[in-house]
Design a protein around this motif. Structure first.
Motif, PDB file in Angstrom:
ATOM      1  N   LEU A 150      -6.576   0.984  -1.132  1.00  0.00           N
ATOM      2  CA  LEU A 150      -7.818   0.680  -0.426  1.00  0.00           C
ATOM      3  C   LEU A 150      -7.945  -0.798  -0.092  1.00  0.00           C
ATOM      4  CD1 LEU A 150     -10.249   2.840  -2.598  1.00  0.00           C
ATOM      5  CD2 LEU A 150      -9.037   3.499  -0.512  1.00  0.00           C
ATOM      6  N   ALA A 177      -8.766  -2.978  -2.236  1.00  0.00           N
ATOM      7  CA  ALA A 177      -9.868  -3.512  -3.026  1.00  0.00           C
ATOM      8  C   ALA A 177      -9.394  -4.438  -4.131  1.00  0.00           C
ATOM      9  CB  ALA A 177     -10.674  -2.360  -3.642  1.00  0.00           C
ATOM     10  N   ALA A 178      -8.107  -4.382  -4.464  1.00  0.00           N
ATOM     11  CA  ALA A 178      -7.598  -5.210  -5.552  1.00  0.00           C
ATOM     12  C   ALA A 178      -7.304  -6.618  -5.045  1.00  0.00           C
ATOM     13  CB  ALA A 178      -6.334  -4.590  -6.146  1.00  0.00           C
ATOM     14  N   GLN A 179      -7.756  -7.617  -5.781  1.00  0.00           N
ATOM     15  CA  GLN A 179      -7.489  -8.993  -5.400  1.00  0.00           C
ATOM     16  C   GLN A 179      -6.018  -9.348  -5.627  1.00  0.00           C
ATOM     17  OE1 GLN A 179      -9.688 -10.939  -3.902  1.00  0.00           O
ATOM     18  NE2 GLN A 179     -11.239  -9.313  -4.011  1.00  0.00           N
ATOM     19  N   PHE A 231      -4.070   2.791  -7.438  1.00  0.00           N
ATOM     20  CA  PHE A 231      -4.907   3.282  -6.332  1.00  0.00           C
ATOM     21  C   PHE A 231      -5.738   2.193  -5.656  1.00  0.00           C
ATOM     22  CE2 PHE A 231      -8.679   5.440  -4.589  1.00  0.00           C
ATOM     23  CZ  PHE A 231      -8.047   6.290  -3.702  1.00  0.00           C
ATOM     24  N   PRO A 232      -6.304   1.199  -6.377  1.00  0.00           N
ATOM     25  CA  PRO A 232      -7.058   0.163  -5.671  1.00  0.00           C
ATOM     26  C   PRO A 232      -6.249  -0.599  -4.633  1.00  0.00           C
ATOM     27  CG  PRO A 232      -7.595   0.115  -7.996  1.00  0.00           C
ATOM     28  CD  PRO A 232      -6.448   1.076  -7.834  1.00  0.00           C
ATOM     29  N   THR A 265      -4.299   2.746 -11.797  1.00  0.00           N
ATOM     30  CA  THR A 265      -4.162   1.298 -11.653  1.00  0.00           C
ATOM     31  C   THR A 265      -3.521   0.913 -10.327  1.00  0.00           C
ATOM     32  OG1 THR A 265      -2.090   1.458 -12.927  1.00  0.00           O
ATOM     33  CG2 THR A 265      -4.081   0.834 -14.123  1.00  0.00           C
ATOM     34  N   THR A 284       0.699   6.760  -6.842  1.00  0.00           N
ATOM     35  CA  THR A 284      -0.420   7.690  -6.999  1.00  0.00           C
ATOM     36  C   THR A 284       0.029   9.140  -6.829  1.00  0.00           C
ATOM     37  OG1 THR A 284      -1.913   5.987  -6.142  1.00  0.00           O
ATOM     38  CG2 THR A 284      -2.733   8.244  -6.174  1.00  0.00           C
ATOM     39  N   LYS A 335       0.829  -1.205   0.000  1.00  0.00           N
ATOM     40  CA  LYS A 335       0.000   0.000   0.000  1.00  0.00           C
ATOM     41  C   LYS A 335       0.863   1.255   0.000  1.00  0.00           C
ATOM     42  CE  LYS A 335      -3.990  -2.052   2.343  1.00  0.00           C
ATOM     43  NZ  LYS A 335      -4.912  -1.953   3.494  1.00  0.00           N
TER      44      LYS A 335
END
Length: 217
Positions: A103, A105-107, A99-100, A97, A30, A23
């Protein structure tokens, strides 16, 4: 009886090891994308003209310089290379691409961020080492008359003696932060968790005795 021994109190400082490094790297990508986008509103190339440096006979131009900036999106007086506008676009795609992953949220972590940021860094470096001005070639009678006036110099040599062109503030920002974003996006690929990382192993259940089987003692 001795007194119970207690260990040192836990440190109240910042625990860097507890950070999710994936992260953190995604946050760097980002941020670099946004910085490059803002930097694209500054000069792409910086041009300095010195008329008094023109190497021609009887040059009576006054001393002084003329500073000119060529922006990423300018059309006058000199349009920038079209690839310059692709640099902030590529960095924004790298940021979107990545940014997820911030959070969670990306698998899985995609390598698209590294591809976009790497392309932006390559284009920034290419523009840093190139000259945006076109080459000029004069032939025929005009070339003969020009040769008499300037003493055997070509038009390109005359232009070089007057104009000094270098990367502007926007291009320098794009080069530095696209390389930084590329490094962070590449680190995301190596820091992404494996398929079994963080999984809790399941303990097998002991066999249950049947209704007519005595339990083992």
């Amino acid at each position: 009886w001795g007194q119970p021994q207690y260990g040192p109190p836990p440190s109240a400082g910042f625990n860097f090891a507890a950070l999710d490094r994936t992260k953190l790297a995604a946050g760097v990508v980002t941020a670099c994308g946004l910085i490059v986008l803002l930097g694209s509103f500054f000069a792409l190339f910086s041009v300095t003209a010195t008329p008094s440096a023109l190497t021609v006979p009887n040059n009576d131009a006054p001393a002084g310089q003329i500073d000119l900036g060529i922006g990423f999106y300018d059309v006058f007086p000199i349009p920038p290379p079209i690839v310059a506008q692709a640099i902030p676009l590529l960095m924004i795609l790298a940021a979107l691409t990545a940014f997820p992953a911030i959070l969670g949220a990306a698998q899985k972590v995609s390598s698209a961020s590294a591809v976009f940021a790497g392309a932006a860094a390559l284009l920034s470096f290419m523009l840093t080492v190139t000259n945006p001005l076109p080459s000029i070639n004069v032939t025929g009678q005009l070339a003969q008359r020009l040769d008499k006036k300037v003493g055997g110099q070509s038009v390109d040599q005359l232009v070089d003696s007057v104009l000094s062109i270098g990367p502007g503030a926007g291009l320098i920002i794009a080069l530095v932060f696209s390389i930084l974003g590329w490094a962070a996006a590449t680190a995301m690929i190596f820091l992404r968790p494996g398929p079994s990382q963080g999984a809790v192993p399941v303990q097998p259940m002991p066999p249950q005795p049947g209704p007519n089987v005595p339990p083992a003692w």
